[in-house]
Design an enzyme around this catalytic site. Structure first.
Site, PDB file in Angstrom:
ATOM      1  N   ASP A 138      -4.221   3.912  26.708  1.00 39.87           N
ATOM      2  CA  ASP A 138      -5.027   4.090  25.501  1.00 39.87           C
ATOM      3  C   ASP A 138      -6.383   4.698  25.809  1.00 39.87           C
ATOM      4  O   ASP A 138      -6.896   4.595  26.936  1.00 39.87           O
ATOM      5  CB  ASP A 138      -5.203   2.768  24.760  1.00 39.87           C
ATOM      6  CG  ASP A 138      -5.987   1.721  25.543  1.00 39.87           C
ATOM      7  OD1 ASP A 138      -5.708   1.551  26.747  1.00 39.87           O
ATOM      8  OD2 ASP A 138      -6.884   1.066  24.957  1.00 39.87           O
ATOM      9  N   GLU A 161      -6.056  -1.492  26.694  1.00 43.17           N
ATOM     10  CA  GLU A 161      -7.080  -1.972  27.629  1.00 43.17           C
ATOM     11  C   GLU A 161      -8.460  -1.841  27.036  1.00 43.17           C
ATOM     12  O   GLU A 161      -9.326  -2.707  27.231  1.00 43.17           O
ATOM     13  CB  GLU A 161      -6.981  -1.200  28.952  1.00 43.17           C
ATOM     14  CG  GLU A 161      -7.840  -1.757  30.075  1.00 43.17           C
ATOM     15  CD  GLU A 161      -9.231  -1.135  30.181  1.00 43.17           C
ATOM     16  OE1 GLU A 161      -9.994  -1.559  31.061  1.00 43.17           O
ATOM     17  OE2 GLU A 161      -9.546  -0.218  29.379  1.00 43.17           O
ATOM     18  N   HIS A 176     -15.702   7.638  27.130  1.00 46.43           N
ATOM     19  CA  HIS A 176     -15.950   7.219  25.741  1.00 46.43           C
ATOM     20  C   HIS A 176     -16.889   8.194  25.025  1.00 46.43           C
ATOM     21  O   HIS A 176     -17.495   7.836  24.017  1.00 46.43           O
ATOM     22  CB  HIS A 176     -16.538   5.801  25.646  1.00 46.43           C
ATOM     23  CG  HIS A 176     -15.678   4.732  26.239  1.00 46.43           C
ATOM     24  ND1 HIS A 176     -15.916   3.381  26.024  1.00 46.43           N
ATOM     25  CD2 HIS A 176     -14.591   4.791  27.039  1.00 46.43           C
ATOM     26  CE1 HIS A 176     -15.009   2.666  26.680  1.00 46.43           C
ATOM     27  NE2 HIS A 176     -14.195   3.510  27.303  1.00 46.43           N
TER      28      HIS A 176
END
Length: 413
Positions: A83, A178, A384
């Site tokens: 993910d 995760e 991110h």
């Protein structure tokens, strides 16, 4: 060791799968699209000759590379998560390879305001002459953790293509969710059947991490007093305002993410919701030391209760949930796990950097589930975010490290 690398081709293919997880979802995995990618990984594992590869109902991919040695070698697992973070879009990722990087600013074409600068990404100074992969400026890249997935897949391909290279039984594990803290919630550790593991989910080239934060979540449930706003004098006690006052009362110069580094822990509000009558505030609390973690929680409660003194007709409830614990407690009991990993990194021609993670990995929880599981670099940076990047050469070094590590466990058996 002659390796016909496939890691770059695999990685640039994998990042095009949207596998973003979702905090709000109640399903397992949290998004069905993760299983679409995982099914592709199973197909590739079967195609390279790993016959037992399968995807279970919870989104775990498990596969076995059989031992090819007569020695009794501990079973080693290599793990990465499929993910990507909910913090930034992972839809329609367009990977770009910037060949022969020379220290210049990298302007991403789909949003020219997104620029990778050497001054802002100090690890780029070690990438001169290397090939840097970014997204196009509107999404994250997904190197966290598809770099690790691609590296494990490339190493698996190497072992299947080179049966003369001796190793014990190798387990492959790809997990969902995760990024939202649910990565191993439904994993059957006995079915996995490994003795020791390594997550391939680290940042800087050569990094090896055997220590994480310990982590808890705290939820504050505030019950205020509602009244018609036109007739609320002396009656209304707004839960929204109480929640806001608690957050405003937090220290700004210590125990916050933006004021701490190294081994310092923090308190961090991550969500607030509600109405006048009832509101909820969610916090994450982190520290490397469990006793300090509890002190942070006590301080947070004291801050909240002090605010509540001004609202005598309202109430507050605290719910604390353990999230994960510092994996060093477990890994320290198995020194060979670290010794062999550091040796494998150096054998790959890389300077090893043993350090701690200001965060957690699946390895944190796996360690306490009975699978000591430190973290090895995957080469991912600025994760991110739209500035996320990884270098081809770092990924290749991670592939060599995985291969070396399996070989060393066999050699030392």
């Amino acid at each position: 060791m002659n390796i016909n690398y496939t890691v770059t081709e695999r990685f640039t293919k994998y990042v095009k799968f949207d596998t973003q997880s979702n905090y709000e979802s109640k399903t397992n995995p949290s998004t069905a699209k993760q299983k679409i990618f995982s099914a592709e990984l199973v197909k590739e594992l079967l195609n390279i000759g790993i016959n037992d590869a399968f995807l279970d109902e919870f989104g775990y991919v498990i596969a076995t590379i059989p031992s090819n040695t007569e020695k009794n070698v501990p079973i080693i697992c290599f793990c990465s998560h499929v993910d990507t973070s909910p913090d930034c879009s992972g839809e329609n990722v367009k990977p770009i390879i910037h060949y022969n990087y020379q220290g210049q600013d990298l302007v991403l074409p789909d949003d020219i305001n997104v620029v990778l600068k050497l001054s802002e990404h100090p690890d780029l100074k070690h990438q001169i002459g290397n090939d840097i992969i970014t997204a196009s400026g509107t999404t994250l890249l997904g190197a966290d953790n598809k770099a690790g997935v691609a590296e494990i897949m490339d190493a698996a391909n190497f072992f299947m293509q080179n049966p003369e290279v001796k190793h014990g039984t190798i387990k492959i594990l790809f997990t969902p969710d995760e990024e939202i803290g649910r990565g191993v919630d439904h994993l059957d550790i006995k079915k996995l059947g490994a003795d020791f593991g390594y997550t391939i989910d680290g940042e800087t080239l050569g990094s090896y991490e055997d220590e994480t934060f310990s982590a808890d979540g705290m939820q504050m449930l505030i019950k205020g007093v509602s009244a018609h706003p036109g007739f609320a004098k002396g009656k209304m006690e707004s839960a929204i305002k109480i929640a806001s006052e608690i957050i405003a009362a937090l220290p700004n110069d210590r125990i916050t993410p933006e004021s701490t580094a190294g081994r310092e822990g923090f308190i961090h509000p991550v969500g607030i919701s509600g109405q006048v009558e009832e509101a909820q505030v969610d916090f994450i609390i982190r520290d490397f030391d469990d006793d300090k973690l509890l002190k942070h929680e006590d301080e947070l409660k004291e801050i909240a209760l002090k605010v509540m003194l001004n609202y005598p007709n309202s109430s507050i409830e605290f719910k604390v949930q353990e999230q994960y614990r510092n994996m060093k407690k477990v890994i320290a009991k198995h020194p060979k796990v670290s010794e062999y990993a550091l040796k494998a990194i150096e054998r790959a021609g890389v300077v090893q950097k043993k350090q701690s993670i200001r965060g957690g990995t699946d390895g944190s929880r796996l360690s306490f589930m009975g699978l000591p599981c430190p973290n090895i670099f995957a080469g991912e940076h600025a994760f991110h975010s739209k500035q996320e990047w990884v270098s081809v050469q770092d990924m290749q070094a991670a592939v060599r490290t995985i291969i070396n590590l399996a070989m060393i466990w066999e050699e030392e058996a």
